[in-house]
Write a protein that holds these residues in place. Structure first.
Motif, mmCIF file in Angstrom:
data_model
loop_
_atom_site.group_PDB
_atom_site.id
_atom_site.type_symbol
_atom_site.label_atom_id
_atom_site.label_comp_id
_atom_site.label_asym_id
_atom_site.label_seq_id
_atom_site.Cartn_x
_atom_site.Cartn_y
_atom_site.Cartn_z
ATOM 1 N N THR A 4 -6.088 2.992 -3.276
ATOM 2 C CA THR A 4 -5.282 2.029 -4.026
ATOM 3 C C THR A 4 -4.660 1.028 -3.066
ATOM 4 O O THR A 4 -4.601 1.251 -1.856
ATOM 5 C CB THR A 4 -4.173 2.739 -4.820
ATOM 6 O OG1 THR A 4 -3.252 3.335 -3.890
ATOM 7 C CG2 THR A 4 -4.750 3.826 -5.714
ATOM 8 N N PHE A 5 -4.165 -0.077 -3.641
ATOM 9 C CA PHE A 5 -3.511 -1.082 -2.798
ATOM 10 C C PHE A 5 -2.227 -0.535 -2.175
ATOM 11 O O PHE A 5 -1.795 -1.002 -1.121
ATOM 12 C CB PHE A 5 -3.205 -2.335 -3.616
ATOM 13 C CG PHE A 5 -4.394 -3.220 -3.823
ATOM 14 C CD1 PHE A 5 -4.942 -3.927 -2.765
ATOM 15 C CD2 PHE A 5 -4.982 -3.346 -5.066
ATOM 16 C CE1 PHE A 5 -6.049 -4.743 -2.945
ATOM 17 C CE2 PHE A 5 -6.078 -4.161 -5.261
ATOM 18 C CZ PHE A 5 -6.619 -4.859 -4.198
ATOM 19 N N GLU A 6 -1.625 0.459 -2.828
ATOM 20 C CA GLU A 6 -0.431 1.083 -2.254
ATOM 21 C C GLU A 6 -0.755 1.854 -0.983
ATOM 22 O O GLU A 6 0.122 2.074 -0.146
ATOM 23 C CB GLU A 6 0.221 2.022 -3.278
ATOM 24 C CG GLU A 6 0.958 1.317 -4.412
ATOM 25 C CD GLU A 6 0.027 0.617 -5.385
ATOM 26 O OE1 GLU A 6 -1.144 1.070 -5.503
ATOM 27 O OE2 GLU A 6 0.433 -0.387 -6.002
ATOM 28 N N ASP A 7 -2.024 2.263 -0.849
ATOM 29 C CA ASP A 7 -2.435 3.000 0.357
ATOM 30 C C ASP A 7 -2.643 2.077 1.551
ATOM 31 O O ASP A 7 -2.771 2.533 2.682
ATOM 32 C CB ASP A 7 -3.739 3.775 0.101
ATOM 33 C CG ASP A 7 -3.569 4.832 -0.969
ATOM 34 O OD1 ASP A 7 -2.456 5.389 -1.057
ATOM 35 O OD2 ASP A 7 -4.529 5.093 -1.710
ATOM 36 N N ILE A 8 -2.725 0.777 1.279
ATOM 37 C CA ILE A 8 -2.995 -0.195 2.347
ATOM 38 C C ILE A 8 -1.752 -1.046 2.537
ATOM 39 O O ILE A 8 -1.324 -1.750 1.619
ATOM 40 C CB ILE A 8 -4.198 -1.098 2.003
ATOM 41 C CG1 ILE A 8 -5.370 -0.266 1.477
ATOM 42 C CG2 ILE A 8 -4.629 -1.907 3.216
ATOM 43 C CD1 ILE A 8 -6.501 -1.089 0.930
ATOM 44 N N GLY A 9 -1.190 -0.984 3.699
ATOM 45 C CA GLY A 9 0.019 -1.752 3.966
ATOM 46 C C GLY A 9 -0.298 -3.131 4.514
ATOM 47 O O GLY A 9 -1.289 -3.335 5.208
ATOM 48 N N GLY A 10 0.578 -4.098 4.202
ATOM 49 C CA GLY A 10 0.501 -5.403 4.839
ATOM 50 C C GLY A 10 -0.647 -6.284 4.436
ATOM 51 O O GLY A 10 -1.172 -7.029 5.266
ATOM 52 N N ILE A 11 -1.061 -6.253 3.160
ATOM 53 C CA ILE A 11 -2.156 -7.143 2.730
ATOM 54 C C ILE A 11 -1.743 -7.911 1.480
ATOM 55 O O ILE A 11 -2.541 -8.146 0.579
ATOM 56 C CB ILE A 11 -3.449 -6.344 2.452
ATOM 57 C CG1 ILE A 11 -3.190 -5.250 1.401
ATOM 58 C CG2 ILE A 11 -4.018 -5.762 3.706
ATOM 59 C CD1 ILE A 11 -4.457 -4.695 0.804
ATOM 60 N N SER A 12 -0.487 -8.309 1.406
ATOM 61 C CA SER A 12 0.014 -8.980 0.206
ATOM 62 C C SER A 12 -0.751 -10.264 -0.082
ATOM 63 O O SER A 12 -1.066 -10.578 -1.239
ATOM 64 C CB SER A 12 1.512 -9.268 0.360
ATOM 65 O OG SER A 12 1.747 -10.007 1.547
ATOM 66 N N ASP A 13 -1.078 -11.037 0.963
ATOM 67 C CA ASP A 13 -1.813 -12.295 0.762
ATOM 68 C C ASP A 13 -3.213 -12.027 0.221
ATOM 69 O O ASP A 13 -3.687 -12.711 -0.681
ATOM 70 C CB ASP A 13 -1.907 -13.065 2.082
ATOM 71 C CG ASP A 13 -0.544 -13.534 2.566
ATOM 72 O OD1 ASP A 13 0.377 -13.581 1.732
ATOM 73 O OD2 ASP A 13 -0.414 -13.833 3.765
ATOM 74 N N VAL A 14 -3.872 -11.027 0.782
ATOM 75 C CA VAL A 14 -5.230 -10.687 0.333
ATOM 76 C C VAL A 14 -5.195 -10.156 -1.088
ATOM 77 O O VAL A 14 -6.054 -10.493 -1.918
ATOM 78 C CB VAL A 14 -5.852 -9.643 1.276
ATOM 79 C CG1 VAL A 14 -7.214 -9.206 0.770
ATOM 80 C CG2 VAL A 14 -5.964 -10.207 2.685
ATOM 81 N N LYS A 15 -4.189 -9.363 -1.396
ATOM 82 C CA LYS A 15 -4.086 -8.771 -2.732
ATOM 83 C C LYS A 15 -3.940 -9.858 -3.795
ATOM 84 O O LYS A 15 -4.568 -9.792 -4.856
ATOM 85 C CB LYS A 15 -2.895 -7.810 -2.780
ATOM 86 C CG LYS A 15 -2.756 -7.101 -4.115
ATOM 87 C CD LYS A 15 -1.567 -6.157 -4.113
ATOM 88 C CE LYS A 15 -1.413 -5.496 -5.485
ATOM 89 N NZ LYS A 15 -0.237 -4.599 -5.519
ATOM 90 N N SER A 16 -3.133 -10.869 -3.515
ATOM 91 C CA SER A 16 -2.946 -11.943 -4.485
ATOM 92 C C SER A 16 -4.252 -12.700 -4.728
ATOM 93 O O SER A 16 -4.519 -13.164 -5.831
ATOM 94 C CB SER A 16 -1.853 -12.899 -4.001
ATOM 95 O OG SER A 16 -2.241 -13.506 -2.771
ATOM 96 N N GLU A 17 -5.086 -12.829 -3.710
ATOM 97 C CA GLU A 17 -6.381 -13.488 -3.853
ATOM 98 C C GLU A 17 -7.315 -12.677 -4.747
ATOM 99 O O GLU A 17 -8.150 -13.225 -5.468
ATOM 100 C CB GLU A 17 -7.026 -13.670 -2.478
ATOM 101 C CG GLU A 17 -6.410 -14.755 -1.633
ATOM 102 C CD GLU A 17 -6.971 -16.125 -1.961
ATOM 103 O OE1 GLU A 17 -7.990 -16.193 -2.679
ATOM 104 O OE2 GLU A 17 -6.382 -17.122 -1.516
ATOM 105 N N LEU A 18 -7.196 -11.359 -4.670
ATOM 106 C CA LEU A 18 -8.134 -10.485 -5.374
ATOM 107 C C LEU A 18 -7.652 -10.097 -6.769
ATOM 108 O O LEU A 18 -8.434 -9.578 -7.564
ATOM 109 C CB LEU A 18 -8.381 -9.218 -4.552
ATOM 110 C CG LEU A 18 -9.081 -9.446 -3.210
ATOM 111 C CD1 LEU A 18 -9.049 -8.172 -2.382
ATOM 112 C CD2 LEU A 18 -10.522 -9.882 -3.422
ATOM 113 N N GLU A 19 -6.378 -10.317 -7.064
ATOM 114 C CA GLU A 19 -5.843 -9.919 -8.374
ATOM 115 C C GLU A 19 -6.553 -10.639 -9.514
ATOM 116 O O GLU A 19 -6.741 -10.094 -10.598
ATOM 117 C CB GLU A 19 -4.336 -10.195 -8.425
ATOM 118 C CG GLU A 19 -3.512 -9.099 -7.741
ATOM 119 C CD GLU A 19 -2.031 -9.413 -7.733
ATOM 120 O OE1 GLU A 19 -1.679 -10.591 -7.959
ATOM 121 O OE2 GLU A 19 -1.241 -8.495 -7.485
ATOM 122 N N GLU A 20 -6.966 -11.887 -9.263
ATOM 123 C CA GLU A 20 -7.677 -12.659 -10.282
ATOM 124 C C GLU A 20 -9.002 -12.006 -10.633
ATOM 125 O O GLU A 20 -9.388 -11.928 -11.803
ATOM 126 C CB GLU A 20 -7.893 -14.075 -9.753
ATOM 127 C CG GLU A 20 -8.232 -15.082 -10.838
ATOM 128 C CD GLU A 20 -8.284 -16.491 -10.277
ATOM 129 O OE1 GLU A 20 -7.698 -17.381 -10.886
ATOM 130 O OE2 GLU A 20 -8.918 -16.674 -9.210
#
Length: 550
Positions: free
Chosen positions: A150-166
């Motif tokens: 899960t994204f909670e298991d990966i720290g420090g990727i907030s910018d990447v996560k926002s790109e992939l949420e779409e």
């Protein structure tokens, strides 16, 4: 398979039966079934004239009547007893016996030849089956894997996560996007250095979207058998389409997607052509998204990067200080510790996610080896260089060599502290103090690093008028930085560097380093004493000594 086993068993039974028949025939023919009699009994039989034939051998004389066959030792009889009979002399050799023995020999020879031939065929067949099995294994049914990342298991990727949420939202609610006539990118390319977590990010996307996840490495498509790679690509896309919505993740896509030179058409290019064809064949409603990862985007074929294939590129960079702290917090959740996460984040400049995981693991293993109850900051200091540079065998230094080494390292650690370069602790055995970085740096920051790299050579020149060959690594790095400053960064006296600009800059930095170290000789002596005693010193200890004289 069962029929083959039964056939083989029947042949074995047939061979064994034939062998037994030959043995029995030989036994029957060679068996002496005559009844032994005494001389008195033989005389009576001869007097009755019931003997039909007399056969003499070297050991026995055989008397054959109508019903019986008798034998008597040849040493017991005399020739006079058989004066009325024709005595046949039988040689010990027997033609029939020899023929049977020959048959037996030929039978064994035939069996041996058959066995040898079968084994040769078997080995050839086995080689073919192994090769076929390898090919079939590589081209076997492709199945999805369930991602538990899960994204909670990966720290420090907030910018990447926002790109992939779409993309995640599209896979969950495709009708919402189709109603606006929008289509999602067919491919997403994750670009970044090794160890930053590109594979984990792809797995987290699949987990968040709740769709099947098909993982393949680029190297698995490059087969030694012509056509196997292209076949594998086709099977991968067919499996994903049949289970859409789904995510295909191709790790290290540069292994198969390198630029084509047009001069040859090997298996790799055939596989790349198939990949391009499959991505072009996507329908907007297919529900399949291809995610790929690479750390060498510059070597990828332009056809792979054009719009309609990998439409979106997401750059995953090395974590920042704050991101390193978040990643470390994740890895330290299950580790008994008493450390300040921000302090570890400060000392791990240039570390990627994988390196941070290895750092926490090495610190934990060290604590276990030392029988400590929890991990402390000292454990991290001791294993940091092992993770960053690798474990190197400590060279055995003579007293004179150690003296030079102490002076060399003392000068480096003083300069690194004076210019506030990122490091926490220096060990006498370390060749490198701080990791090289490609981050944008100001001119004075680059000059400070060069001065630190020159400090050891300068200090040895001041004290001993010579330095050791171990300075090569620092000198090479210093020359490389100066080269880039002049030729690439435009940091010389003018943007268009002159012929001797590099030499001028290097000499300038050398002179400034010498002036600095000559003014700090008292600190040098103090740091050298500590290094001689403990073979290590922290940045905080050096800072205290510098603050006392500055």
């Amino acid at each position: 398979m069962r029929t083959m086993l039964e056939s083989k068993t029947n042949r074995v039974v047939l061979y064994v039966s034939a062998f037994l028949v030959i043995v029995l025939v030989l036994f029957a023919l060679l068996r002496d079934n005559a009844d032994p009699i005494t001389l008195k009994e033989a005389t009576k039989i001869l007097e009755k004239h019931s003997v039909k034939s007399v056969v003499a051998t070297q050991e026995y004389v055989y008397l054959k009547t109508d019903k019986e066959l008798y034998k008597i030792a040849a040493s017991q009889v005399s020739p006079k007893m058989f004066i009325d009979y024709e005595v046949k002399v039988k040689n010990s050799s027997n033609v029939i016996v020899y023929l049977l023995l020959l048959v037996l020999f030929l039978g064994f020879g035939a069996l041996f030849y058959r066995w040898f031939q079968k084994n040769s065929i078997f080995k050839t067949q086995e080689a073919k089956e192994t090769r076929g099995h390898y090919a079939s294994e590589q081209s076997g049914p492709i199945e999805s894997i369930k991602s538990d990342v899960t994204f909670e298991d990966i720290g420090g990727i907030s910018d990447v996560k926002s790109e992939l949420e779409e993309i995640i939202d599209f896979m969950k609610k495709p009708k919402r996007y189709k109603s606006f006539g929008a289509r999602m990118p067919r491919g997403v390319l994750l670009v970044g250095p090794p160890g930053v977590g590109k594979t984990m990010i792809a797995k987290a996307v699949a987990n968040a979207a709740g769709v099947p996840f098909y993982y393949q490495s680029g190297a698995s498509f490059v087969q030694i058998y012509v056509g196997m790679g292209a076949k594998r690509v086709h099977e991968l896309f067919v499996a994903a389409k049949n289970n859409a919505p789904a995510i295909i993740f191709i790790d290290e896509i540069d292994a198969v997607g390198k630029k084509r030179d047009g001069q040859r058409n090997d298996e790799r290019e055939a596989t790349l052509n198939q990949l391009l064809t499959e991505m072009d064949g996507f329908e907007n409603s297919s529900g399949v998204i291809v995610v790929a990862a690479t750390n060498k985007i510059d070597v990828l074929d332009s056809a792979l990067l054009r719009a309609g294939r990998f439409d979106r590129r997401i750059f995953v960079e090395l974590p920042t200080n704050k991101e390193r702290a978040l990643i470390l917090s994740k890895y330290l959740e299950k580790v008994p510790h008493e450390v300040d996460v921000s302090a570890i984040a400060n000392m791990t400049v240039g570390f990627n996610g994988a390196s941070l995981a290895a750092l926490v693991n090495e610190a934990s293993l060290l604590a276990i080896r030392q029988h400590d109850f929890q991990v402390t900051i000292d454990h991290f200091h001791q294993v940091k260089d092992k993770v960053m540079f690798g474990k190197k065998k400590l060279q055995i230094l003579s007293p004179k060599q150690k003296e030079y080494r102490v002076t060399y390292q003392a000068a480096k650690v003083i300069c690194a502290t004076y210019f506030d370069l990122p490091f926490e602790k220096l060990l006498l055995s370390n060749e490198k103090l701080t990791p090289a970085t490609d981050e944008p740096l100001l001119q004075h920051e680059l000059e400070s690093r060069v001065k630190m790299l020159l400090a050891g050579v300068v200090a040895c020149a001041i004290r001993y008028h010579e330095h050791a060959s171990s300075a090569k690594g620092d000198l090479d790095e210093a020359k490389e930085i100066v080269e880039k400053m002049i030729t690439e960064y435009g940091m010389g006296s003018s943007l268009m560097a002159s012929q001797n600009e590099k030499e001028i800059l290097m000499q300038k930095l050398y002179t400034q380093t010498r002036e600095l170290l000559e003014s700090l000789q008292s600190v040098m002596s103090d740091v050298e004493r500590v290094l001689n005693e403990r073979e290590s010193i922290t940045k905080q200890d050096v800072k205290k000594r510098l603050d006392a004289v500055l």
